[in-house]
Structure formats: structure tokens, C-alpha cells
Design a protein around this motif. Structure first.
Motif, mmCIF file in Angstrom:
data_model
loop_
_atom_site.group_PDB
_atom_site.id
_atom_site.type_symbol
_atom_site.label_atom_id
_atom_site.label_comp_id
_atom_site.label_asym_id
_atom_site.label_seq_id
_atom_site.Cartn_x
_atom_site.Cartn_y
_atom_site.Cartn_z
ATOM 1 N N LYS A 211 0.831 -1.210 0.000
ATOM 2 C CA LYS A 211 0.000 0.000 0.000
ATOM 3 C C LYS A 211 0.863 1.256 0.000
ATOM 4 C CE LYS A 211 -4.111 -1.935 2.264
ATOM 5 N NZ LYS A 211 -4.975 -1.909 3.484
ATOM 6 N N LEU A 212 1.960 1.221 0.777
ATOM 7 C CA LEU A 212 2.870 2.354 0.823
ATOM 8 C C LEU A 212 3.478 2.619 -0.555
ATOM 9 C CD1 LEU A 212 4.419 4.500 2.448
ATOM 10 C CD2 LEU A 212 6.151 2.744 2.934
ATOM 11 N N ALA A 213 3.802 1.552 -1.262
ATOM 12 C CA ALA A 213 4.339 1.700 -2.617
ATOM 13 C C ALA A 213 3.314 2.366 -3.522
ATOM 14 C CB ALA A 213 4.750 0.339 -3.170
ATOM 15 N N ALA A 214 2.075 1.912 -3.450
ATOM 16 C CA ALA A 214 1.018 2.483 -4.288
ATOM 17 C C ALA A 214 0.812 3.966 -3.984
ATOM 18 C CB ALA A 214 -0.277 1.707 -4.088
ATOM 19 N N GLU A 215 0.916 4.333 -2.705
ATOM 20 C CA GLU A 215 0.775 5.742 -2.316
ATOM 21 C C GLU A 215 1.888 6.610 -2.904
ATOM 22 O OE1 GLU A 215 0.700 5.652 1.899
ATOM 23 O OE2 GLU A 215 -1.293 4.692 2.025
ATOM 24 N N ASN A 216 3.037 5.980 -3.202
ATOM 25 C CA ASN A 216 4.160 6.694 -3.804
ATOM 26 C C ASN A 216 4.209 6.507 -5.325
ATOM 27 O OD1 ASN A 216 6.197 7.827 -1.586
ATOM 28 N ND2 ASN A 216 5.289 5.944 -0.795
ATOM 29 N N ASN A 217 3.050 6.113 -5.880
ATOM 30 C CA ASN A 217 2.929 5.922 -7.337
ATOM 31 C C ASN A 217 3.879 4.850 -7.873
ATOM 32 O OD1 ASN A 217 0.920 7.986 -7.626
ATOM 33 N ND2 ASN A 217 2.553 9.521 -7.513
ATOM 34 N N ILE A 218 4.069 3.820 -7.065
ATOM 35 C CA ILE A 218 4.901 2.684 -7.474
ATOM 36 C C ILE A 218 3.997 1.455 -7.571
ATOM 37 C CG2 ILE A 218 6.866 1.213 -6.891
ATOM 38 C CD1 ILE A 218 7.948 3.567 -5.218
ATOM 39 N N ILE A 219 3.909 0.884 -8.761
ATOM 40 C CA ILE A 219 3.084 -0.300 -8.976
ATOM 41 C C ILE A 219 3.823 -1.538 -8.471
ATOM 42 C CG2 ILE A 219 1.898 -1.705 -10.720
ATOM 43 C CD1 ILE A 219 0.763 1.099 -10.376
ATOM 44 N N VAL A 220 3.103 -2.427 -7.807
ATOM 45 C CA VAL A 220 3.691 -3.684 -7.331
ATOM 46 C C VAL A 220 3.069 -4.846 -8.092
ATOM 47 C CG1 VAL A 220 4.117 -5.205 -5.367
ATOM 48 C CG2 VAL A 220 4.069 -2.723 -5.027
ATOM 49 N N ASN A 221 3.845 -5.435 -8.989
ATOM 50 C CA ASN A 221 3.418 -6.623 -9.722
ATOM 51 C C ASN A 221 4.030 -7.857 -9.065
ATOM 52 O OD1 ASN A 221 1.974 -5.215 -11.824
ATOM 53 N ND2 ASN A 221 3.965 -4.615 -12.652
ATOM 54 N N VAL A 222 3.248 -8.901 -8.950
ATOM 55 C CA VAL A 222 3.698 -10.096 -8.214
ATOM 56 C C VAL A 222 3.675 -11.312 -9.133
ATOM 57 C CG1 VAL A 222 3.344 -11.560 -6.197
ATOM 58 C CG2 VAL A 222 2.736 -9.128 -6.099
ATOM 59 N N ILE A 223 4.782 -12.060 -9.105
ATOM 60 C CA ILE A 223 4.858 -13.344 -9.813
ATOM 61 C C ILE A 223 4.930 -14.434 -8.755
ATOM 62 C CG2 ILE A 223 6.164 -14.776 -11.413
ATOM 63 C CD1 ILE A 223 7.270 -12.261 -12.680
ATOM 64 N N GLY A 224 3.944 -15.317 -8.745
ATOM 65 C CA GLY A 224 3.921 -16.416 -7.793
ATOM 66 C C GLY A 224 4.648 -17.634 -8.327
ATOM 67 N N MET A 225 5.597 -18.152 -7.558
ATOM 68 C CA MET A 225 6.407 -19.288 -7.993
ATOM 69 C C MET A 225 5.975 -20.556 -7.259
ATOM 70 S SD MET A 225 8.266 -17.632 -10.107
ATOM 71 C CE MET A 225 9.175 -19.091 -10.621
ATOM 72 N N GLY A 226 5.790 -21.639 -7.999
ATOM 73 C CA GLY A 226 5.445 -22.919 -7.400
ATOM 74 C C GLY A 226 3.998 -23.296 -7.623
ATOM 75 N N LYS A 227 3.566 -24.341 -6.927
ATOM 76 C CA LYS A 227 2.188 -24.831 -7.029
ATOM 77 C C LYS A 227 1.542 -24.839 -5.640
ATOM 78 C CE LYS A 227 3.061 -27.703 -11.097
ATOM 79 N NZ LYS A 227 3.025 -29.067 -11.690
ATOM 80 N N THR A 228 0.236 -24.701 -5.640
ATOM 81 C CA THR A 228 -0.483 -24.635 -4.366
ATOM 82 C C THR A 228 -0.466 -25.961 -3.619
ATOM 83 O OG1 THR A 228 -2.538 -25.070 -5.584
ATOM 84 C CG2 THR A 228 -1.993 -22.766 -5.120
ATOM 85 N N ASP A 229 -0.301 -27.086 -4.336
ATOM 86 C CA ASP A 229 -0.220 -28.376 -3.631
ATOM 87 C C ASP A 229 1.191 -28.667 -3.152
ATOM 88 O OD1 ASP A 229 0.749 -28.670 -6.165
ATOM 89 O OD2 ASP A 229 -0.360 -30.492 -6.656
ATOM 90 N N GLY A 230 2.160 -27.853 -3.564
ATOM 91 C CA GLY A 230 3.499 -27.885 -2.996
ATOM 92 C C GLY A 230 4.443 -28.924 -3.556
ATOM 93 N N ALA A 231 5.679 -28.857 -3.064
ATOM 94 C CA ALA A 231 6.733 -29.779 -3.479
ATOM 95 C C ALA A 231 7.803 -29.807 -2.398
ATOM 96 C CB ALA A 231 7.334 -29.343 -4.809
ATOM 97 N N PRO A 232 8.556 -30.905 -2.260
ATOM 98 C CA PRO A 232 9.638 -30.968 -1.271
ATOM 99 C C PRO A 232 10.791 -30.044 -1.673
ATOM 100 C CG PRO A 232 9.657 -32.925 -2.647
ATOM 101 C CD PRO A 232 8.405 -32.176 -3.004
ATOM 102 N N ILE A 233 11.622 -29.690 -0.694
ATOM 103 C CA ILE A 233 12.748 -28.783 -0.928
ATOM 104 C C ILE A 233 14.045 -29.590 -0.953
ATOM 105 C CG2 ILE A 233 13.973 -26.757 -0.083
ATOM 106 C CD1 ILE A 233 11.427 -26.048 1.503
#
Length: 346
Positions: A211-233
């Protein structure tokens, strides 16, 4: 400004005192050997064509050639000048999750490697834009200040690993705060943060930071990595996976809901990464929407090479040295320059 491109070759100059020492030693030995046969003054009359000066002159010429060729190898350069130039572009800060969970392989070759491939393509598409890099796990660090140096950006990207941040965790809020502070001076250029994470085990106020970024006219784009059912590390260097304190294999899952909430708070988009170019295309399209403006940046002209003059001088001295013989020239020695002058005056 002056510099040597390869200053390590200057160590060859240490050969010069060594060569001088060898020359002095051999000269002394030569005089001793002559003295064994008799009086040196008498022997000199028996060897009228032997020159004492020419061998020394040739040696001095050869020393100068060694010096000049060493300078050539060190590659002297002149002429660096700093210039200010204006570029039209946008400013992009990348916040990349490097926690151990990013080693999971539910996205090939792994979440982290897939993220690096996406970012590398985005950097390749940049022309006059500025880009910076923040890495985070339990803490956040600026890996590359915002710059137009895309070569350095790709180099830093290629070397990223979880070892860069000792403390594990997912401090998304801290990473966003640091990214906000990392932008350059105020400008009309569009600004965006690209957050790449699996969103797991976030431990601070990521929504508030977005929200602070948006207030400063900075767009926050998010890339989600992985799957919701998960995987071992995987554990690097082994065939096993990370386990909890009870000995159970840890399964890392993409917290997609958190990623979406961060993108919404940051007035950006959320996209899920897979083994296609889908995420790259979506983010690239979003960056194209940002307003481009004049960005002041510092550029440096290349150094001007100056070794050519040293090489030509060394070649000239070698040619002169070639025509200087150790013995006197019989024909030239018959010419009495001073006798000719005396005849002219008479």
C-alpha cells in the motif's frame, strides 16, 4: 585520466635491473678474460675494430625496447570523460525471494532458476530503463542499486542463490520497503516493483508495504512461484529433501492468496509462473503501460588506446639496433671527419 588495462604486466619491468646486473657481470668477466692474455692496452691495439661503446649502446637500446614492450602489454589508455545524458524510460526494482523454499522443483528447473530466467528476459527487453535488484529471505538486501547497466544486472542475476541471505524466512514487507527506498531521485517516469516469491511463511506486513508503494505511485506486480499443492525442498549437493524436527519431509506450497492480496494492495497484477512464457509476457505488457520519462544517468566514454605509439617506437629502436654492429665498420672508420674539417678551414 590515465590507466593501464593490464597493470599486471608491469611486473615485467623487474627484468630490467636483472638484465643490467647480468650485463655488468658479463662485462667484468670479459675484461678479466682479456687480462689473462696480457696488458689490455696493448691487446686493444691488436684489435682495432673492437668497439667498447657499441655493445653498450646496443644493450641500452635493448633495455629501452624491453621497457616499451612491457608498456605495450600493460595497454596504456587515456581519455576517460564523464558525461551526463538523458534517457527516456521507466524505473523497475526487482524483489526476488531467495529463501530455501525457492529451490523446490514444482516449476522446472526450480522456482528460483525459473524466476531468474523470467527476469533475464525482462532485462533483455529493456532499452533506456533503469533496473535494480533486492534479494530477500529472512532479511532483505540491495544486490544491485538502480542502474542502466544491464550487463551487471544479468551478472548479478546469474549468481543469485539462497546463500546470499543467511537468515531464512520470507520478509516480503522488508523487501518492498527496501525496494521503495532504492528508486532514484523523483521523476515523472513510471515506477514498478516486480515481486517474485512463493509467499510462504511471510513474517511482516507485506500488505502495508505494498500500500505504501502504491501511495508513492509505485506499482507492485507479483509473480507467484510454485504450485499450491506444494513440493519438497531439495538439499543442495545431496539426493535428499529438507525435513522438519520430527523427521518429516517439508513440503513448500505457493501462498497464492497472499500474493494476490499484495498485488491488489500495490495496484498491480498477479501472475502465476509455470514452465511457459506466460508470466514473462504478462509482466512485460504491464511494464509497457508505464509512462516513460527523461531519466538522468551518468555514462562513461571508453578509454582511448595508446599502446600503438609505444609499439612503433620499440620497432624503430629494434631496426636501429639491427644496423649497429658490435665491431667497428672498416669503411666508415677510414672517414676522418675532423681531418675533413681541417682541410676545409685551410
Amino acid at each position: 585520466m590515465f590507466r593501464f588495462a593490464h597493470p599486471e604486466y608491469l611486473f615485467l619491468l623487474l627484468l630490467i635491473p636483472l638484465l643490467i646486473g647480468v650485463f655488468i657481470y658479463t662485462s667484468i668477466q670479459k675484461r678479466r678474460n682479456i687480462a689473462k692474455f696480457g696488458n689490455p692496452d696493448i691487446l686493444a691495439q691488436l684489435m682495432p675494430n673492437v668497439s667498447k661503446v657499441r655493445p653498450q649502446l646496443k644493450f641500452y637500446f635493448q633495455l629501452v625496447v624491453v621497457f616499451l614492450l612491457t608498456i605495450v602489454l600493460a595497454q596504456p589508455q587515456f581519455g576517460l570523460k564523464q558525461e551526463k545524458e538523458k534517457r527516456k524510460g521507466i524505473e523497475v526494482m526487482i524483489a526476488l525471494d531467495v529463501s530455501n523454499s525457492m529451490l523446490a522443483q514444482d516449476v522446472l528447473p526450480s522456482r528460483l532458476e525459473n524466476a531468474k530466467q523470467i527476469l533475464s528476459k525482462l532485462v533483455d527487453d529493456m532499452n533506456d530503463d533503469k533496473v535494480g535488484l533486492v534479494v530477500f529471505a529472512g532479511d532483505a538486501y540491495t544486490q544491485l542499486p538502480i542502474t542502466v547497466d544491464y550487463v551487471s544486472a544479468k551478472m548479478f542475476l546469474s549468481n543469485i542463490s539462497p546463500e546470499l541471505v543467511p537468515r531464512q524466512g520470507t520478509a516480503i514487507g522488508s523487501a518492498l520497503d527496501l525496494a521503495i527506498k532504492s528508486f532514484g531521485a523523483k521523476s515523472e517516469a513510471g515506477k514498478a516493483i516486480i515481486l517474485i516469491t512463493d509467499g510462504e511463511n511471510h513474517e511482516d506486513d507485506a500488505i502495508g508495504a505494498a500500500k505504501l508503494a502504491a501511495e508513492n505511485n509505485i506499482i507492485v506486480n507479483v509473480i507467484g512461484m510454485g504450485k499450491t499443492d506444494g513440493a519438497p525442498i531439495p538439499v543442495p549437493g545431496t539426493m535428499s529433501f529438507r525435513k522438519d524436527k520430527d523427521g518429516n519431509v517439508v513440503v513448500s506450497k505457493l501462498n497464492e492468496q497472499m500474493c494476490k492480496e499484495i498485488a491488489l494492495a500495490g495496484k498491480g497484477v498477479y501472475v502465476h509462473a509455470d514452465n511457459t512464457n506466460g508470466a514473462y509476457k504478462v509482466i512485460n505488457k504491464e511494464l509497457d503501460k508505464l509512462a516513460k520519462s527523461d531519466l538522468k544517468s551518468t555514462s562513461y566514454s571508453e578509454y582511448n588506446e595508446q599502446f600503438q605509439s609505444f609499439a612503433l617506437l620499440a620497432l624503430l629502436i629494434l631496426v636501429i639496433d639491427f644496423f649497429i654492429f658490435d665491431r667497428k665498420n672498416k669503411r666508415l672508420s677510414k672517414i676522418k671527419i675532423f681531418d675533413l674539417k681541417d682541410k676545409v678551414t685551410k
